[in-house]
Scaffold this active site. Structure first.
Site, PDB file in Angstrom:
ATOM      1  N   ASP A 103      21.305 -32.618  -1.048  1.00  0.00           N
ATOM      2  CA  ASP A 103      20.757 -33.940  -1.011  1.00  0.00           C
ATOM      3  C   ASP A 103      21.989 -35.003  -1.492  1.00  0.00           C
ATOM      4  O   ASP A 103      22.484 -34.969  -2.749  1.00  0.00           O
ATOM      5  CB  ASP A 103      19.360 -34.265  -0.311  1.00  0.00           C
ATOM      6  CG  ASP A 103      19.407 -35.908   0.242  1.00  0.00           C
ATOM      7  OD1 ASP A 103      19.844 -36.006   0.669  1.00  0.00           O
ATOM      8  OD2 ASP A 103      18.355 -36.681  -1.210  1.00  0.00           O
ATOM      9  N   GLY A 138      24.931 -42.674   3.117  1.00  0.00           N
ATOM     10  CA  GLY A 138      24.854 -43.370   4.407  1.00  0.00           C
ATOM     11  C   GLY A 138      25.842 -44.654   4.341  1.00  0.00           C
ATOM     12  O   GLY A 138      26.632 -44.603   5.347  1.00  0.00           O
ATOM     13  N   CYS A 191      19.714 -33.734   4.093  1.00  0.00           N
ATOM     14  CA  CYS A 191      20.258 -34.940   4.418  1.00  0.00           C
ATOM     15  C   CYS A 191      20.356 -35.475   5.830  1.00  0.00           C
ATOM     16  O   CYS A 191      21.142 -34.774   6.379  1.00  0.00           O
ATOM     17  CB  CYS A 191      21.638 -35.327   3.389  1.00  0.00           C
ATOM     18  SG  CYS A 191      21.988 -36.769   3.368  1.00  0.00           S
ATOM     19  N   ASN A 192      20.146 -36.351   6.445  1.00  0.00           N
ATOM     20  CA  ASN A 192      20.369 -36.933   7.845  1.00  0.00           C
ATOM     21  C   ASN A 192      21.924 -37.133   8.362  1.00  0.00           C
ATOM     22  O   ASN A 192      22.728 -36.983   8.936  1.00  0.00           O
ATOM     23  CB  ASN A 192      19.410 -37.839   8.231  1.00  0.00           C
ATOM     24  CG  ASN A 192      17.926 -37.202   8.502  1.00  0.00           C
ATOM     25  OD1 ASN A 192      17.497 -36.990   9.554  1.00  0.00           O
ATOM     26  ND2 ASN A 192      17.518 -36.942   7.551  1.00  0.00           N
ATOM     27  N   GLU A 215      15.541 -44.313  -4.570  1.00  0.00           N
ATOM     28  CA  GLU A 215      15.664 -43.649  -5.486  1.00  0.00           C
ATOM     29  C   GLU A 215      15.302 -44.140  -7.317  1.00  0.00           C
ATOM     30  O   GLU A 215      15.359 -43.652  -7.832  1.00  0.00           O
ATOM     31  CB  GLU A 215      17.212 -43.651  -5.938  1.00  0.00           C
ATOM     32  CG  GLU A 215      18.173 -42.691  -4.143  1.00  0.00           C
ATOM     33  CD  GLU A 215      17.888 -41.602  -4.554  1.00  0.00           C
ATOM     34  OE1 GLU A 215      18.622 -41.681  -6.057  1.00  0.00           O
ATOM     35  OE2 GLU A 215      17.845 -40.634  -3.901  1.00  0.00           O
ATOM     36  N   CYS A 247      15.953 -39.717   7.422  1.00  0.00           N
ATOM     37  CA  CYS A 247      16.337 -39.607   6.175  1.00  0.00           C
ATOM     38  C   CYS A 247      15.372 -39.204   5.562  1.00  0.00           C
ATOM     39  O   CYS A 247      14.438 -39.136   5.615  1.00  0.00           O
ATOM     40  CB  CYS A 247      16.519 -41.506   5.787  1.00  0.00           C
ATOM     41  SG  CYS A 247      17.652 -41.749   4.267  1.00  0.00           S
ATOM     42  N   HIS A 298      14.577 -39.418   2.535  1.00  0.00           N
ATOM     43  CA  HIS A 298      14.561 -40.250   1.253  1.00  0.00           C
ATOM     44  C   HIS A 298      12.964 -40.707   2.476  1.00  0.00           C
ATOM     45  O   HIS A 298      12.521 -41.549   1.406  1.00  0.00           O
ATOM     46  CB  HIS A 298      14.887 -41.588   0.737  1.00  0.00           C
ATOM     47  CG  HIS A 298      16.185 -40.736   0.312  1.00  0.00           C
ATOM     48  ND1 HIS A 298      17.533 -40.111   0.594  1.00  0.00           N
ATOM     49  CD2 HIS A 298      16.507 -41.307  -1.422  1.00  0.00           C
ATOM     50  CE1 HIS A 298      17.722 -39.981  -0.276  1.00  0.00           C
ATOM     51  NE2 HIS A 298      17.089 -41.071  -1.739  1.00  0.00           N
TER      52      HIS A 298
HETATM   53  N1  DGL Z   1      18.807 -38.467   2.570  1.00  0.00           N
HETATM   54  C1  DGL Z   1      19.413 -38.628   3.402  1.00  0.00           C
HETATM   55  C2  DGL Z   1      19.538 -39.014   4.911  1.00  0.00           C
HETATM   56  O1  DGL Z   1      18.306 -38.090   4.754  1.00  0.00           O
HETATM   57  C3  DGL Z   1      20.283 -40.183   2.340  1.00  0.00           C
HETATM   58  C4  DGL Z   1      21.663 -40.914   2.555  1.00  0.00           C
HETATM   59  C5  DGL Z   1      22.135 -41.652   1.664  1.00  0.00           C
HETATM   60  O2  DGL Z   1      22.164 -41.629   0.532  1.00  0.00           O
HETATM   61  O3  DGL Z   1      22.351 -42.355   1.973  1.00  0.00           O
HETATM   62  O4  DGL Z   1      19.869 -39.376   4.618  1.00  0.00           O
END
Ligand code: DGL
Length: 258
Positions: free
Chosen positions: A6, A39, A69-70, A148, A180, A182
């Site tokens: 991720d 993102g 990670c999406n 985070e 996401c 997170h």
């Molecule tokens: N956990 C990531 C997701 O699923 C976060 C992406 C990011 O770092 O913005 O998109």
């Protein structure tokens, strides 16, 4: 060994679900904390980071990769599948399938990063299976830094959530995809804001279930010899990263920086 990556610590929600559902498998995790968030970045940059992350995990012995990670799943899956021989599992399909099964009125909400929303991957994946469904998306770029930073239950986080979820409140959605990895950490305030009647879809548990079914069908892909190990790597750390990781796993954690 199962490899998971991720942009940071959010993918640990997937790793935690994998540990619980597949305790007989060793696992290695890589959180690219040095480059988080993904993102707001361009598809080209996210693809480059995803290639590097996959190489890191393969060099450590991963035999299957989960893109936890999406944002990376939205834009990098195809390239990773072309580039690497091992199975690459993404988080969008399991979450989209679950949302379709859960929705009674065909109105599905998606919250995710800008990269995920802009890619249109959820409306496309849901639309291919159920063209009559309506998908309403909202990008929530501030949520990843808040997670985070460990601001999981702060007043400011709830205020930002109110602003982001407001447009979805008018759409009569009965299902909301936490698009996401997170966001499962913000499940409580999200549920409180969007209302009890809306079912939240957590891509982390859905993905772990998907991996389990894949390994039942393809048991030869990931070896199960020796002692089971769970190793967590990151490209950097922050003051709060370890705290959030320990919150996810409810146990002391070690983050190896490499
Ligand atoms: N956990 C990531 C997701 O699923 C976060 C992406 C990011 O770092 O913005 O998109």
């Amino acid at each position: 060994m199962i490899g998971i990556f991720d942009s940071g610590i959010g993918g640990m929600t997937v790793a935690h679900a994998v540990e619980q559902l597949l305790p007989e498998y060793s696992l290695i995790y890589y959180g690219d904390i040095a480059r988080t968030p993904y993102g707001p970045k361009s598809p080209k940059t996210i693809i480059n980071y995803s290639i590097r992350n996959t190489e890191f995990l393969l060099n450590k012995g991963a035999e299957l990769i989960i893109i936890a990670c999406n944002s990376a799943s939205s834009v990098a899956t195809e390239t990773l599948r072309k580039h690497f021989q091992v199975p690459i599992i993404e988080v969008i399909t399991p979450a989209a399938k679950c949302a379709i099964e859960s929705s009674r009125n065909g109105q599905i909400g998606i919250i995710g990063t800008r990269a995920t929303v802009k890619s249109g991957i959820y409306p496309k994946t849901i639309g291919l299976r159920c063209p009559e469904f309506k998908v309403h998306q909202t990008a929530c770029p501030l949520l990843v830094p808040l997670v985070e930073e460990g601001w999981l239950n702060k007043r400011e986080t709830k205020m930002i959530l109110r602003r982001y979820l407001h447009p979805l409140k008018d759409k009569q959605i009965d299902t909301l995809v936490l698009g996401c990895t997170h966001y499962p950490l913000l499940k409580k305030p999200i549920q409180a804001r969007i209302g009890k009647r809306v079912k939240l879809i957590d891509s982390s548990t859905q993905t772990a279930q998907y991996v389990k079914e894949f390994l039942v069908r393809n048991p030869e892909i990931v070896s199960r010899q020796g002692r089971v190990t769970h190793r967590y790597y990151a490209s950097d750390t922050t003051e709060t990263a370890l705290k959030v990781a320990e919150h996810i796993f409810s146990r002391p954690m070690e983050l190896i920086i490499e």
